[in-house]
Design a protein around this motif. Structure first.
Motif, PDB file in Angstrom:
ATOM      1  N   UNK A  51      -1.932 -28.636  14.647  1.00 56.16           N
ATOM      2  CA  UNK A  51      -2.516 -29.081  13.381  1.00 56.16           C
ATOM      3  C   UNK A  51      -1.422 -29.705  12.532  1.00 56.16           C
ATOM      4  N   UNK A  52      -1.796 -30.669  11.707  1.00 53.78           N
ATOM      5  CA  UNK A  52      -0.827 -31.280  10.808  1.00 53.78           C
ATOM      6  C   UNK A  52      -1.068 -30.780   9.390  1.00 53.78           C
ATOM      7  N   UNK A  53      -0.022 -30.301   8.753  1.00 53.83           N
ATOM      8  CA  UNK A  53      -0.134 -29.765   7.400  1.00 53.83           C
ATOM      9  C   UNK A  53      -0.459 -30.885   6.424  1.00 53.83           C
ATOM     10  N   UNK A  54      -1.492 -30.676   5.596  1.00 45.65           N
ATOM     11  CA  UNK A  54      -1.858 -31.673   4.589  1.00 45.65           C
ATOM     12  C   UNK A  54      -0.849 -31.706   3.453  1.00 45.65           C
ATOM     13  N   UNK A  55      -0.016 -30.653   3.341  1.00 47.11           N
ATOM     14  CA  UNK A  55       0.956 -30.614   2.265  1.00 47.11           C
ATOM     15  C   UNK A  55       2.257 -31.315   2.588  1.00 47.11           C
ATOM     16  N   UNK A  65       2.175 -28.450  13.382  1.00 48.40           N
ATOM     17  CA  UNK A  65       2.290 -27.003  13.541  1.00 48.40           C
ATOM     18  C   UNK A  65       1.500 -26.535  14.749  1.00 48.40           C
ATOM     19  N   UNK A  66       2.080 -25.610  15.491  1.00 50.31           N
ATOM     20  CA  UNK A  66       1.389 -24.995  16.622  1.00 50.31           C
ATOM     21  C   UNK A  66       0.263 -24.125  16.069  1.00 50.31           C
ATOM     22  N   UNK A  67      -0.956 -24.365  16.561  1.00 53.51           N
ATOM     23  CA  UNK A  67      -2.127 -23.736  15.961  1.00 53.51           C
ATOM     24  C   UNK A  67      -2.060 -22.206  15.986  1.00 53.51           C
ATOM     25  N   UNK A  93       0.534 -20.324  15.917  1.00 50.70           N
ATOM     26  CA  UNK A  93       1.480 -19.878  14.892  1.00 50.70           C
ATOM     27  C   UNK A  93       0.845 -19.945  13.501  1.00 50.70           C
ATOM     28  N   UNK A  94       0.087 -20.998  13.280  1.00 49.53           N
ATOM     29  CA  UNK A  94      -0.581 -21.163  11.993  1.00 49.53           C
ATOM     30  C   UNK A  94      -1.611 -20.054  11.772  1.00 49.53           C
ATOM     31  N   UNK A  95      -2.358 -19.717  12.799  1.00 52.57           N
ATOM     32  CA  UNK A  95      -3.336 -18.644  12.686  1.00 52.57           C
ATOM     33  C   UNK A  95      -2.663 -17.308  12.383  1.00 52.57           C
ATOM     34  N   UNK A  96      -1.529 -17.057  13.050  1.00 53.81           N
ATOM     35  CA  UNK A  96      -0.808 -15.805  12.771  1.00 53.81           C
ATOM     36  C   UNK A  96      -0.349 -15.753  11.316  1.00 53.81           C
ATOM     37  N   UNK A  97      -0.146 -16.917  10.729  1.00 51.33           N
ATOM     38  CA  UNK A  97       0.288 -16.982   9.333  1.00 51.33           C
ATOM     39  C   UNK A  97      -0.887 -17.167   8.381  1.00 51.33           C
ATOM     40  N   UNK A  98      -2.092 -16.841   8.826  1.00 52.62           N
ATOM     41  CA  UNK A  98      -3.311 -16.880   8.010  1.00 52.62           C
ATOM     42  C   UNK A  98      -3.616 -18.279   7.472  1.00 52.62           C
ATOM     43  N   UNK A  99      -3.343 -19.300   8.273  1.00 54.26           N
ATOM     44  CA  UNK A  99      -3.585 -20.689   7.896  1.00 54.26           C
ATOM     45  C   UNK A  99      -2.794 -21.094   6.651  1.00 54.26           C
ATOM     46  N   UNK A 100      -1.603 -20.563   6.548  1.00 53.04           N
ATOM     47  CA  UNK A 100      -0.656 -20.966   5.507  1.00 53.04           C
ATOM     48  C   UNK A 100       0.521 -21.637   6.208  1.00 53.04           C
ATOM     49  N   UNK A 101       0.864 -22.838   5.794  1.00 57.40           N
ATOM     50  CA  UNK A 101       1.939 -23.586   6.447  1.00 57.40           C
ATOM     51  C   UNK A 101       3.258 -22.829   6.327  1.00 57.40           C
ATOM     52  N   UNK A 102       3.920 -22.498   7.436  1.00 58.42           N
ATOM     53  CA  UNK A 102       5.200 -21.783   7.361  1.00 58.42           C
ATOM     54  C   UNK A 102       6.336 -22.653   6.845  1.00 58.42           C
ATOM     55  N   UNK A 103       6.120 -23.968   6.786  1.00 53.20           N
ATOM     56  CA  UNK A 103       7.170 -24.874   6.323  1.00 53.20           C
ATOM     57  C   UNK A 103       7.136 -25.056   4.804  1.00 53.20           C
ATOM     58  N   UNK A 104       5.936 -25.310   4.248  1.00 50.96           N
ATOM     59  CA  UNK A 104       5.850 -25.602   2.808  1.00 50.96           C
ATOM     60  C   UNK A 104       5.008 -24.607   2.028  1.00 50.96           C
ATOM     61  N   UNK A 105       4.293 -23.707   2.723  1.00 52.78           N
ATOM     62  CA  UNK A 105       3.481 -22.707   2.025  1.00 52.78           C
ATOM     63  C   UNK A 105       2.114 -23.181   1.602  1.00 52.78           C
ATOM     64  N   UNK A 106       1.706 -24.392   2.007  1.00 56.07           N
ATOM     65  CA  UNK A 106       0.378 -24.876   1.647  1.00 56.07           C
ATOM     66  C   UNK A 106      -0.691 -23.990   2.271  1.00 56.07           C
ATOM     67  N   UNK A 107      -1.675 -23.603   1.444  1.00 60.31           N
ATOM     68  CA  UNK A 107      -2.777 -22.755   1.906  1.00 60.31           C
ATOM     69  C   UNK A 107      -3.952 -23.644   2.317  1.00 60.31           C
ATOM     70  N   UNK A 108      -4.288 -23.665   3.607  1.00 56.67           N
ATOM     71  CA  UNK A 108      -5.435 -24.441   4.059  1.00 56.67           C
ATOM     72  C   UNK A 108      -6.725 -23.760   3.604  1.00 56.67           C
TER      73      UNK A 108
END
Length: 576
Positions: A13-17, A22-24, A26-41
């Motif tokens: 997935x590509x972060x909109x922020x 991002x590996x999907x 990994x993103x799911x493990x982070x509750x759909x919050x970008x680990x790079x910028x913290x954007x909440x999907x």
């Protein structure tokens, strides 16, 4: 985050922020919050529930309201087709998922909105489901948790969707009176009628990091004001700085913060039973409404029901049409204006004070426009600021303390959509008026004299009796605004006016308005003195029967009135 394949099939997935790939998983493990910028999907309701509640604890409401198409709305597509597409696209039946669950072992009633379903819009079915969740919370004396994500009220259901703001708010009021905790969690985005009602009138308001909330959306504010918006406008941090939320919580901490709040509520004294006025019995299906008109006197015209609604819209906006101050001068006696919200401002778009009608003392509050460009600008075109709503609230509370009836005169294109209004909590100010009016222990008669625009109108119209002048309009959105969203261009405003069913006869048939007050031939502006006399007679006739009703009964009946607009009670109700 952006992606092209369904979520369950995505690898990346590509972060909109920050545009990071991002590996999907990994993103799911982070509750759909970008680990790079913290954007909440944004999350759909099912994903939100999985993150918040204890595993296998959620039980959906067993019943669901009937499908409704109350006004037969058609733009470029019939409304039922839009509903079908939303259901296919989301797998949900409506824009909210409701039920009971436990959070860290604490039992709660839940209503979780889903923006994917027609923008999370508040329609009759959504209002019915959230209200049933609140009623379940009251029955079981368990906290109510609302997770909001919405663009506002649902245009395709006209003014009936606007009524849901009051329906849900009075259910929240009953929980407040019973001492049952209510919590709203604002997620991105929460706007319009949802922001101006149950999203902000709960005991606690939490904002998820990255959420945006306001009464008017950024695009509308830019169009109206012609100004660039401040950095971070309407974001969670903006709301916190301006005192509009209790806290901003990152998604990973949200479940734990809710658990702490629920634990504190459980440690307090057990909730008491609400007073008799607070709990309205589940009403049966209401009458569909029949147009009632003040008896005609000589020379009074009542235009036919087939008159073009766009003609009525233009008549309601006529610059020569009597204003609230005109009616206070001609239809009431001894008006004494009272100013100020007692918090630092006096909004010129709202006037109010003490007056007499047929010799009886009342408190009158109304929107004030003007007849010239200078007057309109000075009065902000009748668009109330938060200070205006708080002034109205102060005067209505004064009426209750003095035991005086309240008369409201509604004439506004809507609440002030400006930057300053948002900074001062426009949504919460409207929400508090709606909630308080559902509890006001004194008679309330509202008259829509010109434009009844959206939540700004409803903030003065949660009443025992709602009247409309024959050439007034009352709507969830302006025809121009509706056309801009649902039609190819704004030139379809006349079509939108017809689709919205915003005239007095239409709203009387829908049961939203109790009585249509006739106007002189040519409209109220052609003979203001005659129009004022007709208004005076209508107010007096509707107020008199309410004066001997006990306060608890008044409140109960008022709540029954707005409770009847739920979807299950609208089957078979429609205007064609």
């Amino acid at each position: 985050m952006t992606a092209t394949a369904p979520a369950e099939e995505q690898l990346w997935s590509r972060c909109a922020g920050c545009a990071s790939l991002l590996y999907r998983k990994r993103l799911l493990r982070n509750l759909d919050v970008c680990p790079e910028c913290g954007a909440h999907a944004r999350l759909g309701a099912p994903d939100r529930l999985r993150q918040l509640v204890d595993p296998a604890s959620f039980v959906a409401l067993a019943d669901r309201p009937a499908d409704v198409d109350p006004i037969g709305f058609v733009d470029v597509l019939p409304y039922p087709h839009r509903l079908a597409a939303a259901r296919t696209g989301t797998g949900l039946t409506e824009a909210v998922v409701c039920g009971t669950a436990t959070i860290a072992g604490h039992r709660v009633a839940l209503a979780v909105m889903d923006f994917r379903f027609l923008g999370g819009s508040l329609g009759c079915a959504v209002g019915e489901l959230i209200t049933r969740s609140a009623e379940r919370a009251l029955d079981e004396r368990i906290p109510l948790v609302l997770v909001t994500a919405s663009g506002g009220a649902r245009m395709q259901e006209g003014a009936l969707s606007l009524m849901q703001m009051a329906t849900v708010s009075q259910a929240v009021a009953a929980l407040r009176e019973a001492g049952v905790l209510t919590v709203s969690v604002l997620t991105d985005p929460t706007y319009g009628g949802v922001a101006a009602s149950f999203a902000t009138n709960t005991d606690l308001v939490l904002a998820e990091a990255g959420a945006r909330m306001g009464f008017a959306g950024p695009r509308v504010i830019r169009q109206v004001t012609g100004r660039a918006l401040p950095e971070g406008f309407q974001t969670a941090d903006f709301l916190l700085r301006h005192g509009q939320v209790d806290m901003v919580v990152p998604r990973r901490a949200l479940r734990g913060r809710l658990a702490s709040v629920l634990a504190a509520a459980a440690a307090g004294r057990p909730p008491t039973l609400p007073p008799p006025a607070a709990t309205a019995p589940r009403p049966q299906a209401p009458s569909t409404g029949t147009t009632s008109v003040v008896p005609e006197s000589d020379g009074i015209a009542t235009p036919g029901p087939d008159e073009d609604p766009w003609t009525t819209v233009r008549a309601a906006r006529h610059l020569a049409r009597p204003t609230t101050l005109d009616y206070l001068d001609a239809a009431f006696d001894g008006f004494v204006e009272l100013h100020g919200d007692r918090l630092g401002a006096d909004c010129p778009a709202v006037v109010g004070g003490l007056a007499r009608v047929d010799g009886r003392h009342v408190v009158v509050v109304g929107h004030q426009k003007g007849h010239t460009t200078a007057e309109l600008v000075a009065r902000n075109f009748g668009m109330a600021s938060p200070a205006g709503h708080r002034k109205a609230l102060r005067l209505m509370r004064l009426a209750a303390r003095l035991g005086l009836p309240v008369v409201t005169l509604v004439d506004t294109p809507g609440a002030d959509p400006g930057v300053r209004a948002e900074e001062h909590g426009q949504a919460a100010a409207i929400a508090e008026n709606i909630l308080m009016m559902s509890c006001l222990p004194t008679p309330v008669v509202a008259v829509v004299t010109g434009e009844g625009g959206s939540g700004g109108a409803l903030a003065l119209a949660v009443a025992d009796r709602v009247l409309m002048l024959r050439n007034a309009v009352y709507s969830v959105i302006s025809p121009e605004g509706c056309a801009a969203i649902l039609w190819p261009d704004r030139s379809a405003a006349a079509q939108a006016a017809r689709a919205l069913r915003l005239t007095a006869p239409d709203l009387c048939r829908l049961g939203i308005v109790d009585e249509v007050v006739p106007e002189p031939p040519g409209g109220a502006q052609s003979a203001p003195a005659v129009a004022a006399e007709l208004l005076r007679r209508a107010v007096a006739a509707n107020l008199t029967p309410l004066l001997d009703v006990p306060p608890a009964t008044l409140v109960r009946r008022r709540r029954e009135r707005f409770r009847r607009y739920g979807a299950a009670r609208l089957t078979g109700v429609g205007v064609r």
